[in-house]
Every structure is written in structure tokens, then in C-alpha cells.
Design a protein around this motif. Structure first.
Motif, mmCIF file in Angstrom:
data_model
loop_
_atom_site.group_PDB
_atom_site.id
_atom_site.type_symbol
_atom_site.label_atom_id
_atom_site.label_comp_id
_atom_site.label_asym_id
_atom_site.label_seq_id
_atom_site.Cartn_x
_atom_site.Cartn_y
_atom_site.Cartn_z
ATOM 1 N N GLU A 1 0.883 -1.317 0.087
ATOM 2 C CA GLU A 1 0.082 0.072 -0.057
ATOM 3 C C GLU A 1 0.755 1.257 -0.007
ATOM 4 O O GLU A 1 0.310 2.285 -0.374
ATOM 5 N N SER A 2 2.125 1.296 0.742
ATOM 6 C CA SER A 2 2.873 2.448 0.821
ATOM 7 C C SER A 2 3.709 2.322 -0.355
ATOM 8 O O SER A 2 4.274 3.883 -0.761
ATOM 9 N N GLY A 3 4.367 1.353 -1.082
ATOM 10 C CA GLY A 3 5.208 1.503 -1.940
ATOM 11 C C GLY A 3 6.630 1.695 -1.577
ATOM 12 O O GLY A 3 7.594 1.988 -2.171
ATOM 13 N N VAL A 4 6.786 1.490 -0.242
ATOM 14 C CA VAL A 4 7.913 1.666 0.588
ATOM 15 C C VAL A 4 8.792 0.271 0.808
ATOM 16 O O VAL A 4 8.045 -0.442 1.121
ATOM 17 N N ASN A 5 10.130 0.528 0.159
ATOM 18 C CA ASN A 5 10.753 -0.895 0.390
ATOM 19 C C ASN A 5 11.108 -1.264 1.968
ATOM 20 O O ASN A 5 11.142 -0.243 2.685
ATOM 21 N N TYR A 6 11.200 -2.269 2.460
ATOM 22 C CA TYR A 6 11.099 -2.824 3.732
ATOM 23 C C TYR A 6 12.654 -2.048 4.245
ATOM 24 O O TYR A 6 12.689 -1.628 5.664
ATOM 25 N N ASP A 7 13.769 -1.960 3.368
ATOM 26 C CA ASP A 7 14.859 -1.483 4.058
ATOM 27 C C ASP A 7 14.857 0.085 4.332
ATOM 28 O O ASP A 7 15.857 0.790 4.780
ATOM 29 N N GLU A 8 13.778 0.677 3.873
ATOM 30 C CA GLU A 8 13.385 2.156 4.279
ATOM 31 C C GLU A 8 12.331 2.244 5.264
ATOM 32 O O GLU A 8 11.706 3.572 5.522
ATOM 33 N N MET A 9 11.981 1.184 5.857
ATOM 34 C CA MET A 9 11.069 1.312 7.116
ATOM 35 C C MET A 9 11.702 1.060 8.565
ATOM 36 O O MET A 9 12.987 0.526 8.514
ATOM 37 N N MET A 10 10.997 1.525 9.586
ATOM 38 C CA MET A 10 11.473 1.222 10.992
ATOM 39 C C MET A 10 10.143 0.795 11.664
ATOM 40 O O MET A 10 9.061 1.357 11.253
ATOM 41 N N PHE A 11 10.433 -0.074 12.541
ATOM 42 C CA PHE A 11 9.389 -0.775 13.243
ATOM 43 C C PHE A 11 9.681 -0.699 14.916
ATOM 44 O O PHE A 11 10.696 -1.269 15.271
ATOM 45 N N PHE A 12 8.695 -0.403 15.690
ATOM 46 C CA PHE A 12 8.868 -0.181 17.222
ATOM 47 C C PHE A 12 7.903 -1.243 17.670
ATOM 48 O O PHE A 12 6.701 -1.022 17.497
ATOM 49 N N ASP A 13 8.574 -2.021 18.635
ATOM 50 C CA ASP A 13 7.788 -3.173 19.258
ATOM 51 C C ASP A 13 8.197 -3.642 20.370
ATOM 52 O O ASP A 13 9.312 -3.549 20.668
ATOM 53 N N ASP A 14 7.453 -4.108 21.368
ATOM 54 C CA ASP A 14 7.983 -4.503 22.764
ATOM 55 C C ASP A 14 8.026 -6.188 22.772
ATOM 56 O O ASP A 14 8.345 -6.485 23.843
ATOM 57 N N ASP A 15 7.792 -6.735 21.681
ATOM 58 C CA ASP A 15 7.630 -8.256 21.629
ATOM 59 C C ASP A 15 8.733 -8.649 20.827
ATOM 60 O O ASP A 15 8.727 -8.471 19.595
ATOM 61 N N THR A 16 9.687 -9.567 21.170
ATOM 62 C CA THR A 16 10.822 -10.118 20.268
ATOM 63 C C THR A 16 10.311 -11.032 19.330
ATOM 64 O O THR A 16 10.745 -11.189 18.399
ATOM 65 N N TRP A 17 9.352 -11.610 19.717
ATOM 66 C CA TRP A 17 8.643 -12.729 18.590
ATOM 67 C C TRP A 17 8.191 -11.826 17.333
ATOM 68 O O TRP A 17 8.487 -12.287 16.156
ATOM 69 N N ASN A 18 7.793 -10.516 17.539
ATOM 70 C CA ASN A 18 7.427 -9.693 16.393
ATOM 71 C C ASN A 18 8.740 -9.292 15.630
ATOM 72 O O ASN A 18 8.803 -9.266 14.495
ATOM 73 N N THR A 19 9.490 -8.873 16.539
ATOM 74 C CA THR A 19 10.707 -8.032 15.993
ATOM 75 C C THR A 19 11.665 -9.230 15.264
ATOM 76 O O THR A 19 12.294 -8.769 14.236
ATOM 77 N N ASP A 20 11.633 -10.381 15.664
ATOM 78 C CA ASP A 20 12.492 -11.449 15.147
ATOM 79 C C ASP A 20 11.896 -11.876 13.680
ATOM 80 O O ASP A 20 12.634 -11.991 12.748
ATOM 81 N N GLU A 21 10.592 -11.766 13.764
ATOM 82 C CA GLU A 21 10.005 -12.164 12.307
ATOM 83 C C GLU A 21 10.089 -10.940 11.275
ATOM 84 O O GLU A 21 10.427 -11.141 10.166
ATOM 85 N N ILE A 22 10.146 -9.609 11.786
ATOM 86 C CA ILE A 22 10.045 -8.470 10.762
ATOM 87 C C ILE A 22 11.418 -8.049 10.365
ATOM 88 O O ILE A 22 11.660 -7.553 9.520
ATOM 89 N N GLU A 23 12.413 -8.294 11.386
ATOM 90 C CA GLU A 23 13.811 -8.026 10.912
ATOM 91 C C GLU A 23 14.205 -8.764 9.699
ATOM 92 O O GLU A 23 15.100 -8.528 8.857
ATOM 93 N N LYS A 24 13.832 -9.843 9.466
ATOM 94 C CA LYS A 24 13.876 -11.187 8.490
ATOM 95 C C LYS A 24 13.755 -10.394 7.239
ATOM 96 O O LYS A 24 14.263 -10.821 5.936
ATOM 97 N N LEU A 25 12.538 -9.482 7.245
ATOM 98 C CA LEU A 25 12.100 -9.010 5.852
ATOM 99 C C LEU A 25 13.064 -7.972 5.156
ATOM 100 O O LEU A 25 13.248 -7.328 4.316
ATOM 101 N N GLY A 26 13.990 -7.399 6.378
ATOM 102 C CA GLY A 26 15.044 -6.399 6.031
ATOM 103 C C GLY A 26 14.613 -5.008 6.745
ATOM 104 O O GLY A 26 15.053 -3.929 6.390
ATOM 105 N N VAL A 27 13.738 -5.040 7.720
ATOM 106 C CA VAL A 27 13.435 -3.914 8.448
ATOM 107 C C VAL A 27 14.169 -3.886 9.744
ATOM 108 O O VAL A 27 14.203 -4.606 10.321
ATOM 109 N N LEU A 28 14.583 -2.523 9.846
ATOM 110 C CA LEU A 28 15.287 -2.070 11.027
ATOM 111 C C LEU A 28 14.073 -2.055 12.142
ATOM 112 O O LEU A 28 13.154 -1.242 12.179
ATOM 113 N N CYS A 29 14.264 -2.936 13.261
ATOM 114 C CA CYS A 29 13.399 -3.101 14.350
ATOM 115 C C CYS A 29 14.021 -2.439 15.636
ATOM 116 O O CYS A 29 15.150 -2.572 15.723
#
Length: 210
Positions: A142-170
Motif C-alpha cells: 500500500e505504501s510502495g516503501v521498501n522494507y529497508d526504508e522502514m522502521m518498526f517499534f515493538d515490545d515483543d521479540t517474537w514480532n521483531t524477530d519475524e520482521i527483521e528477517k524482511l529487512g526492516v530495522l526493528c
């Protein structure tokens, strides 16, 4: 966990929340104006932006009374909503809560700048149960933004472990988003971009900040 212990933990978290809103006194990151910035910043909601988590409540909470924004999330959202330097950055939320109706309603109630709510700031809203890879797949489309141009803030390592694999800085914030974690996160993003490093990782603060 015993009930008294659970209550003490909730009270400790509430101490780190924004109280009477004084937008002028909110801290801002010290990121230089010309520093690289994400094109999309994504926030988890429960125990990242606000506390307590929705599953802990029996009835719809009154914003600012039964449920409150952490000071760091208020500061971050206010900065993103008001500072010219962030004009090129879009903002989104990604939550796995099952209390979807409550979450959707709450983001329309929490004011993060005069006359502006979380909902007004969020360009994209992904609130539903399930693996957050699905949330981020939709956000990318929907955004057209690549994963390596995103940032993600989360309190759960289960989520950050999954999303960092996409190339997102968590950015890990186990006890909610604080001003220090917000500042550290955007600084880390800028430094990694400058050094042309791989963005798919999770960063955090020293334990004394949690």
C-alpha cells in the motif's frame, strides 16, 4: 503472576506515561536535519504506544484515564506530526490485538498534537490478529516503501524477530516506548544508512533504560 505483582507492574508502567498534555514540553530527538530518515515508521500499539494492553481490560477504556500513552510514544508521534524534517516520512500502526474495535476507536481519541489524533497521523492502519509479516506485506504494497526504508517499534521479540528477517530495522521497547528509545532508534537508522549496512536487525538500549 500474583494479582498484587501484576498491579505493581501496571503502576510502574503508568509512571512512564504522559500525564496532562503539555505539547510544548515534549522531548524531541536530536537527529540532525540532514540525517537519513525512514520513509515509513511503524508502531505497535499495546505496550509500545499505550498501556495497559487491551486484553487486560474488561470494558472499553477511557483514553487518558484507563489507558494512557507512554511519554515516548507521545513525544515520537508529536514530533512526526509537527516537525518539518519528518514531512517525507509516513507513519503507520501494526497491531495483533484481538480487540480490534477498541484499538480502532482509541487511535481516533488520543490527541498527539493540537487538533490531531493518532488516526490523523497514521497513513496506514493494520490492526488484526496474526503474524505481523502479513501486516508488513500489506504496508509494503500500500505504501510502495521498501522494507529497508522502514522502521518498526515493538515490545515483543517474537514480532521483531519475524520482521527483521524482511529487512526492516526493528527497535525493541520491552516496557513501552520511551524518549530515549525513540531517539536511539532514529539515530541507529541514520547511522546504518550512512554506512550502507544491512537494515534487517533489531536494536535496543542498555538494560538501565528499560
Amino acid at each position: 503472576m500474583t494479582a498484587p505483582s501484576h498491579k505493581r507492574r501496571l503502576l510502574a508502567r503508568l509512571k512512564g506515561c504522559a500525564k496532562q498534555i503539555d505539547f510544548e514540553s515534549l522531548p524531541a530527538s536530536d537527529l540532525p536535519k540532514n540525517a537519513p530518515r525512514p520513509k515509513l515508521i511503524v508502531f505497535d500499539l499495546d505496550n509500545t504506544c499505550w498501556t495497559p494492553e487491551l486484553y487486560q481490560l474488561q470494558t472499553y477504556p477511557k483514553p487518558g484515564k484507563d489507558i494512557k500513552l507512554f511519554k515516548g510514544s507521545m513525544a515520537a508521534l508529536h514530533e512526526l506530526a509537527t516537525k518539518e524534517e519528518w514531512k517525507g516520512t509516513k507513519v503507520a500502526c501494526a497491531s495483533r490485538t484481538e480487540d480490534t474495535a477498541w484499538a480502532h476507536k482509541l487511535i481516533t481519541k488520543f490527541e498527539i498534537a493540537p487538533g490531531k489524533t493518532m488516526s490523523d497521523l497514521f497513513s496506514f492502519v493494520e490492526i488484526y490478529p496474526g503474524n505481523k509479516r502479513k501486516h508488513f506485506g500489506k504496508l509494503k504494497k500500500e505504501s510502495g516503501v521498501n522494507y529497508d526504508e522502514m522502521m518498526f517499534f515493538d515490545d515483543d521479540t517474537w514480532n521483531t524477530d519475524e520482521i527483521e528477517k524482511l529487512g526492516v530495522l526493528c527497535v525493541y521497547c520491552p516496557r513501552g516506548l520511551s524518549p530515549e528509545i525513540w531517539n536511539h532508534g532514529v539515530q541507529e537508522y541514520a547511522n546504518l544508512k550512512k554506512s550502507k549496512s544491512d537494515m534487517g536487525r533489531t536494536v535496543g538500549m542498555p538494560k538501565r533504560f528499560y
